[in-house]
Design a protein around this motif. Sequence first.
Motif, PDB file in Angstrom:
ATOM      1  N   LEU A 144     -37.158  23.740   4.355  1.00 29.80           N
ATOM      2  CA  LEU A 144     -38.272  23.340   3.501  1.00 29.80           C
ATOM      3  C   LEU A 144     -37.923  23.480   2.019  1.00 29.80           C
ATOM      4  N   LEU A 145     -37.172  24.518   1.683  1.00 29.10           N
ATOM      5  CA  LEU A 145     -36.841  24.802   0.292  1.00 29.10           C
ATOM      6  C   LEU A 145     -35.669  23.989  -0.251  1.00 29.10           C
ATOM      7  N   ARG A 146     -34.810  23.527   0.625  1.00 26.74           N
ATOM      8  CA  ARG A 146     -33.565  22.871   0.188  1.00 26.74           C
ATOM      9  C   ARG A 146     -33.777  21.769  -0.857  1.00 26.74           C
ATOM     10  N   PRO A 147     -34.742  20.868  -0.694  1.00 28.66           N
ATOM     11  CA  PRO A 147     -34.864  19.772  -1.677  1.00 28.66           C
ATOM     12  C   PRO A 147     -35.291  20.205  -3.081  1.00 28.66           C
ATOM     13  N   THR A 148     -36.184  21.179  -3.175  1.00 29.46           N
ATOM     14  CA  THR A 148     -36.738  21.519  -4.493  1.00 29.46           C
ATOM     15  C   THR A 148     -36.349  22.903  -4.998  1.00 29.46           C
ATOM     16  N   GLU A 149     -35.950  23.784  -4.116  1.00 31.16           N
ATOM     17  CA  GLU A 149     -35.605  25.160  -4.487  1.00 31.16           C
ATOM     18  C   GLU A 149     -34.292  25.567  -3.806  1.00 31.16           C
ATOM     19  N   PRO A 150     -33.184  24.927  -4.181  1.00 28.30           N
ATOM     20  CA  PRO A 150     -31.917  25.197  -3.494  1.00 28.30           C
ATOM     21  C   PRO A 150     -31.460  26.652  -3.592  1.00 28.30           C
ATOM     22  N   ARG A 151     -31.774  27.314  -4.684  1.00 27.63           N
ATOM     23  CA  ARG A 151     -31.383  28.719  -4.825  1.00 27.63           C
ATOM     24  C   ARG A 151     -32.074  29.584  -3.766  1.00 27.63           C
ATOM     25  N   TRP A 152     -33.352  29.348  -3.559  1.00 28.16           N
ATOM     26  CA  TRP A 152     -34.088  30.104  -2.542  1.00 28.16           C
ATOM     27  C   TRP A 152     -33.656  29.694  -1.137  1.00 28.16           C
ATOM     28  N   ALA A 153     -33.348  28.418  -0.955  1.00 28.63           N
ATOM     29  CA  ALA A 153     -32.849  27.955   0.351  1.00 28.63           C
ATOM     30  C   ALA A 153     -31.554  28.680   0.695  1.00 28.63           C
ATOM     31  N   HIS A 154     -30.692  28.825  -0.287  1.00 28.39           N
ATOM     32  CA  HIS A 154     -29.423  29.523  -0.073  1.00 28.39           C
ATOM     33  C   HIS A 154     -29.661  30.997   0.270  1.00 28.39           C
ATOM     34  N   ALA A 155     -30.637  31.607  -0.374  1.00 30.18           N
ATOM     35  CA  ALA A 155     -30.962  33.006  -0.078  1.00 30.18           C
ATOM     36  C   ALA A 155     -31.429  33.147   1.375  1.00 30.18           C
ATOM     37  N   MET A 156     -32.272  32.217   1.830  1.00 28.79           N
ATOM     38  CA  MET A 156     -32.741  32.265   3.219  1.00 28.79           C
ATOM     39  C   MET A 156     -31.568  32.084   4.189  1.00 28.79           C
ATOM     40  N   ALA A 157     -30.628  31.215   3.838  1.00 26.50           N
ATOM     41  CA  ALA A 157     -29.442  30.991   4.676  1.00 26.50           C
ATOM     42  C   ALA A 157     -28.591  32.251   4.758  1.00 26.50           C
ATOM     43  N   ARG A 158     -28.476  32.973   3.656  1.00 27.76           N
ATOM     44  CA  ARG A 158     -27.690  34.223   3.663  1.00 27.76           C
ATOM     45  C   ARG A 158     -28.339  35.283   4.548  1.00 27.76           C
TER      46      ARG A 158
ATOM     47  N   VAL B 270     -42.964  31.350  -6.299  1.00 25.80           N
ATOM     48  CA  VAL B 270     -42.394  30.038  -5.979  1.00 25.80           C
ATOM     49  C   VAL B 270     -43.513  29.063  -5.603  1.00 25.80           C
ATOM     50  N   VAL B 271     -43.490  27.920  -6.262  1.00 27.54           N
ATOM     51  CA  VAL B 271     -44.413  26.825  -5.965  1.00 27.54           C
ATOM     52  C   VAL B 271     -43.563  25.571  -5.803  1.00 27.54           C
ATOM     53  N   LEU B 272     -43.737  24.887  -4.703  1.00 28.07           N
ATOM     54  CA  LEU B 272     -42.984  23.660  -4.459  1.00 28.07           C
ATOM     55  C   LEU B 272     -43.647  22.526  -5.234  1.00 28.07           C
ATOM     56  N   GLN B 273     -42.924  21.994  -6.222  1.00 28.66           N
ATOM     57  CA  GLN B 273     -43.499  20.950  -7.055  1.00 28.66           C
ATOM     58  C   GLN B 273     -42.405  20.036  -7.595  1.00 28.66           C
ATOM     59  N   ASP B 274     -42.844  18.893  -8.046  1.00 31.69           N
ATOM     60  CA  ASP B 274     -41.951  17.974  -8.728  1.00 31.69           C
ATOM     61  C   ASP B 274     -42.702  17.450  -9.948  1.00 31.69           C
ATOM     62  N   ALA B 275     -42.225  16.366 -10.538  1.00 31.76           N
ATOM     63  CA  ALA B 275     -42.845  15.843 -11.758  1.00 31.76           C
ATOM     64  C   ALA B 275     -44.300  15.415 -11.539  1.00 31.76           C
ATOM     65  N   ARG B 276     -44.667  15.123 -10.303  1.00 35.06           N
ATOM     66  CA  ARG B 276     -46.046  14.693 -10.005  1.00 35.06           C
ATOM     67  C   ARG B 276     -46.983  15.876  -9.779  1.00 35.06           C
ATOM     68  N   GLY B 277     -46.435  17.067  -9.574  1.00 35.54           N
ATOM     69  CA  GLY B 277     -47.277  18.232  -9.342  1.00 35.54           C
ATOM     70  C   GLY B 277     -46.881  18.972  -8.074  1.00 35.54           C
TER      71      GLY B 277
END
Length: 94
Positions: free
Chosen positions: A18-32, A64-71
């Motif tokens: 879920l985090l990989r597209p917008t929060e790669p740093r947190w995605a990597h932490a979950m993978a570790r 952490v909030v999952l967001q992009d330019a649209r919100g």
Amino acid sequence: MVEEPQAMASVLAELEALLRPTEPRWAHAMARYRARLEGGEPVSDVARDVVTLYSAGMGGWNDVVLQDARGVLTEQREFHRLRTELFHVARDAT
């Protein structure tokens, strides 16, 4: 409990995806964390480290909030559910 490592690994994998597209740093932490479990590290050790994520200050895991330019993204609701589930699984394993 024998199911704790699998339960935690499952939630971590879902969060990672879920985090990989917008929060790669947190995605990597979950993978570790997941790799540590899959590598045979005691679930209580990994759980202890996961629980500390929830006590970080500004800019930490709780912010952490999952967001992009649209919100805020519609995935935020699922992220909140998984983040809460991870806390409960980790807390119960410590």
